[in-house]
Design a protein around this motif. Structure first.
Motif, PDB file in Angstrom:
ATOM      1  N   CYS A  91       3.533  -2.637   9.478  1.00  0.00           N
ATOM      2  CA  CYS A  91       3.735  -1.193   9.454  1.00  0.00           C
ATOM      3  C   CYS A  91       5.215  -0.887   9.636  1.00  0.00           C
ATOM      4  CB  CYS A  91       2.939  -0.530  10.584  1.00  0.00           C
ATOM      5  SG  CYS A  91       1.174  -0.885  10.493  1.00  0.00           S
ATOM      6  N   ASP A  92       5.717   0.103   8.886  1.00  0.00           N
ATOM      7  CA  ASP A  92       7.073   0.613   8.985  1.00  0.00           C
ATOM      8  C   ASP A  92       8.054  -0.198   8.107  1.00  0.00           C
ATOM      9  OD1 ASP A  92       8.596   2.648  11.163  1.00  0.00           O
ATOM     10  OD2 ASP A  92       9.863   1.181  10.152  1.00  0.00           O
ATOM     11  N   THR A  93       8.898   0.554   7.395  1.00  0.00           N
ATOM     12  CA  THR A  93       9.806  -0.105   6.448  1.00  0.00           C
ATOM     13  C   THR A  93      10.896  -0.929   7.138  1.00  0.00           C
ATOM     14  OG1 THR A  93      11.226   1.852   6.298  1.00  0.00           O
ATOM     15  CG2 THR A  93       9.445   1.685   4.696  1.00  0.00           C
ATOM     16  N   ALA A  94      11.220  -0.613   8.396  1.00  0.00           N
ATOM     17  CA  ALA A  94      12.229  -1.439   9.089  1.00  0.00           C
ATOM     18  C   ALA A  94      11.665  -2.851   9.295  1.00  0.00           C
ATOM     19  CB  ALA A  94      12.605  -0.802  10.428  1.00  0.00           C
ATOM     20  N   LEU A  95      10.392  -2.922   9.666  1.00  0.00           N
ATOM     21  CA  LEU A  95       9.743  -4.229   9.832  1.00  0.00           C
ATOM     22  C   LEU A  95       9.506  -4.887   8.473  1.00  0.00           C
ATOM     23  CD1 LEU A  95       8.239  -6.445  11.300  1.00  0.00           C
ATOM     24  CD2 LEU A  95       6.279  -4.937  11.514  1.00  0.00           C
ATOM     25  N   ILE A  96       9.088  -4.097   7.496  1.00  0.00           N
ATOM     26  CA  ILE A  96       8.828  -4.657   6.158  1.00  0.00           C
ATOM     27  C   ILE A  96      10.109  -5.300   5.611  1.00  0.00           C
ATOM     28  CG2 ILE A  96       8.234  -4.045   3.767  1.00  0.00           C
ATOM     29  CD1 ILE A  96       6.298  -1.905   4.966  1.00  0.00           C
ATOM     30  N   ALA A  97      11.255  -4.668   5.857  1.00  0.00           N
ATOM     31  CA  ALA A  97      12.526  -5.245   5.393  1.00  0.00           C
ATOM     32  C   ALA A  97      12.739  -6.623   6.019  1.00  0.00           C
ATOM     33  CB  ALA A  97      13.682  -4.303   5.742  1.00  0.00           C
ATOM     34  N   HIS A 127       0.880  -1.176   0.000  1.00  0.00           N
ATOM     35  CA  HIS A 127       0.000   0.000   0.000  1.00  0.00           C
ATOM     36  C   HIS A 127       0.912   1.219   0.000  1.00  0.00           C
ATOM     37  CE1 HIS A 127      -3.740  -2.291   1.055  1.00  0.00           C
ATOM     38  NE2 HIS A 127      -2.811  -3.158   1.442  1.00  0.00           N
ATOM     39  N   HIS A 128       0.844   2.031  -1.021  1.00  0.00           N
ATOM     40  CA  HIS A 128       1.831   3.115  -1.183  1.00  0.00           C
ATOM     41  C   HIS A 128       1.358   4.115  -2.222  1.00  0.00           C
ATOM     42  CE1 HIS A 128       3.837   1.423  -5.024  1.00  0.00           C
ATOM     43  NE2 HIS A 128       2.693   0.815  -4.848  1.00  0.00           N
ATOM     44  N   THR A 148       3.048   5.780   5.276  1.00  0.00           N
ATOM     45  CA  THR A 148       3.281   5.084   4.012  1.00  0.00           C
ATOM     46  C   THR A 148       4.722   4.565   4.000  1.00  0.00           C
ATOM     47  OG1 THR A 148       1.845   6.753   3.026  1.00  0.00           O
ATOM     48  CG2 THR A 148       3.145   5.380   1.515  1.00  0.00           C
ATOM     49  N   PRO A 149       4.985   3.347   3.560  1.00  0.00           N
ATOM     50  CA  PRO A 149       4.050   2.350   3.047  1.00  0.00           C
ATOM     51  C   PRO A 149       3.622   1.374   4.130  1.00  0.00           C
ATOM     52  CG  PRO A 149       6.284   1.592   2.665  1.00  0.00           C
ATOM     53  CD  PRO A 149       6.394   2.907   3.411  1.00  0.00           C
ATOM     54  N   VAL A 150       2.692   0.471   3.739  1.00  0.00           N
ATOM     55  CA  VAL A 150       2.253  -0.633   4.590  1.00  0.00           C
ATOM     56  C   VAL A 150       2.287  -1.886   3.723  1.00  0.00           C
ATOM     57  CG1 VAL A 150       0.197  -1.606   5.705  1.00  0.00           C
ATOM     58  CG2 VAL A 150       0.851   0.772   6.168  1.00  0.00           C
ATOM     59  N   LEU A 151       2.762  -2.987   4.287  1.00  0.00           N
ATOM     60  CA  LEU A 151       2.779  -4.261   3.553  1.00  0.00           C
ATOM     61  C   LEU A 151       1.699  -5.174   4.117  1.00  0.00           C
ATOM     62  CD1 LEU A 151       4.424  -6.016   1.424  1.00  0.00           C
ATOM     63  CD2 LEU A 151       5.507  -7.060   3.421  1.00  0.00           C
TER      64      LEU A 151
END
Ligand SMILES: N[C@@H](CCC(=O)N[C@@H](CS)C(=O)NCC(=O)O)C(=O)O
Length: 312
Positions: free
Chosen positions: A67-73, A10-11, A56-59
């Motif tokens: 939530c959060d790109t550190a977690l998404i990574a 979602h972005h 933004t963003p959400v996976l």
């Protein structure tokens, strides 16, 4: 284990943190689905999934919302371990450098990018109300945060670019021969300068090694993706069960037992909390279980670093 084709991002195109994730998806050659979300609140379809979080963003993977790109990574690393985002022996260094880039470098670059000339370029083809709505939305999100003036940001940005350039003196990527999480984190604020506020991009010309490094990272691409509607993404969540939680689900720091109703919110920039039942607090992540009229039962996941947990 999720399959890569179940990844839903979602972005929106302009978002630097989304560009960080799009490139990591490309690095790992993943297939994904793309849901375009609004740039400003309200974001009812996103919030149906997150329960309040609006950044933004959400996976999304089924009924799991990250939530959060550190977690998404971390989730992408788990989904597709190779090529790794955390090469040894510099894993700790890479995470620490990435945190600096997502914080200090990002905010300095954006204070520079959002000077009047940059803003005018971003909104040159949109009605004046859109620019006004954006300014109001972002200043509400940034309430209480220190604000850097563009002149101060310009000097700091140039110093940071020279530091990155120094790191690239004898290697193609920041910490070695292959890209790591720090490269993706340092890239996205500079990508914004180069591609979204290109009237200001001469600042990057002072450090040609940085531009060459950006070209190498951009060549990674965004993987393979196709569009998905916001309503369809909600239906995917409604039709799925959240993934089973892993074994070590509780490291208590707050005296709040599992099963409690809690609020999780970003420590700065975008304070909208998500409320739900605390079902996991691992060393690195929180998981909240919540029920939504449209999305059904979902698990919303946050990193612990950068987020506050409170009893509801
Ligand atoms: N620490 C967060 C920062 C996310 C963030 O600040 N994203 C910006 C866009 S690049 C944002 O949410 N802006 C407001 C919005 O999109 O509503 C992350 O890594 O995901």
């Amino acid at each position: 284990m999720p399959t890569s084709s179940s990844l839903i991002l979602h972005h929106y195109p302009l978002s630097p943190f989304a560009e960080k994730v799009r490139l990591m998806l490309g690095h790992k050659a993943l297939d994904w689905k793309s849901v375009t979300i609004p740039m400003v609140s309200p974001k009812p379809d996103l919030v149906a999934l997150t329960g309040g979080y609006r950044r933004t963003p959400v996976l999304q993977i089924g009924a799991d919302i990250y939530c959060d790109t550190a977690l998404i990574a971390d989730v992408l690393e788990h989904t597709q371990p190779l090529p790794t985002l955390y090469p040894e022996p510099s894993k700790g260094l890479a995470r620490t450098l990435a945190q600096w880039a997502d914080g200090t470098l990002f905010w300095t670059a954006m204070a520079f990018n959002m000077q009047p000339r940059g803003l005018a370029q971003i909104f040159e083809h949109t009605p004046p109300e859109a620019a006004q709505a954006f300014r109001q939305d972002r200043s509400a999100m940034a309430a209480g945060m220190p604000r850097q003036r563009p002149q101060d940001a310009a000097a700091a940005y140039k110093s940071y670019l020279r530091r990155l350039s120094d790191m690239l003196d004898d290697r193609p990527f920041l910490l070695g021969d292959v890209p790591c999480i720090a490269d993706f984190a340092a890239y996205h604020p500079l990508w914004f300068t180069r591609s979204r506020t290109s009237v200001l991009a001469e600042v990057l010309g002072l450090t040609p090694a940085v531009l060459e490094w950006m070209d190498r990272l951009a060549a990674t691409g965004h993987g393979t993706w196709e569009k998905l509607g916001a309503q369809e993404a909600i239906e995917v969540a409604a039709a799925a069960e959240p993934a089973a939680l892993q074994g070590d689900v509780f490291q208590d720091e707050h005296g709040i037992p599992l099963g409690s109703q809690v609020l999780v919110s970003a420590e700065s920039f975008g304070p909208e909390p998500t409320q739900g039942e605390l079902v996991a607090a691992t060393r690195m992540h929180y998981t909240l279980r919540r029920h939504d009229a449209r999305a059904g039962t979902v698990h919303v996941h946050f990193p612990r670093i950068g987020y506050a947990l409170k009893a509801a």
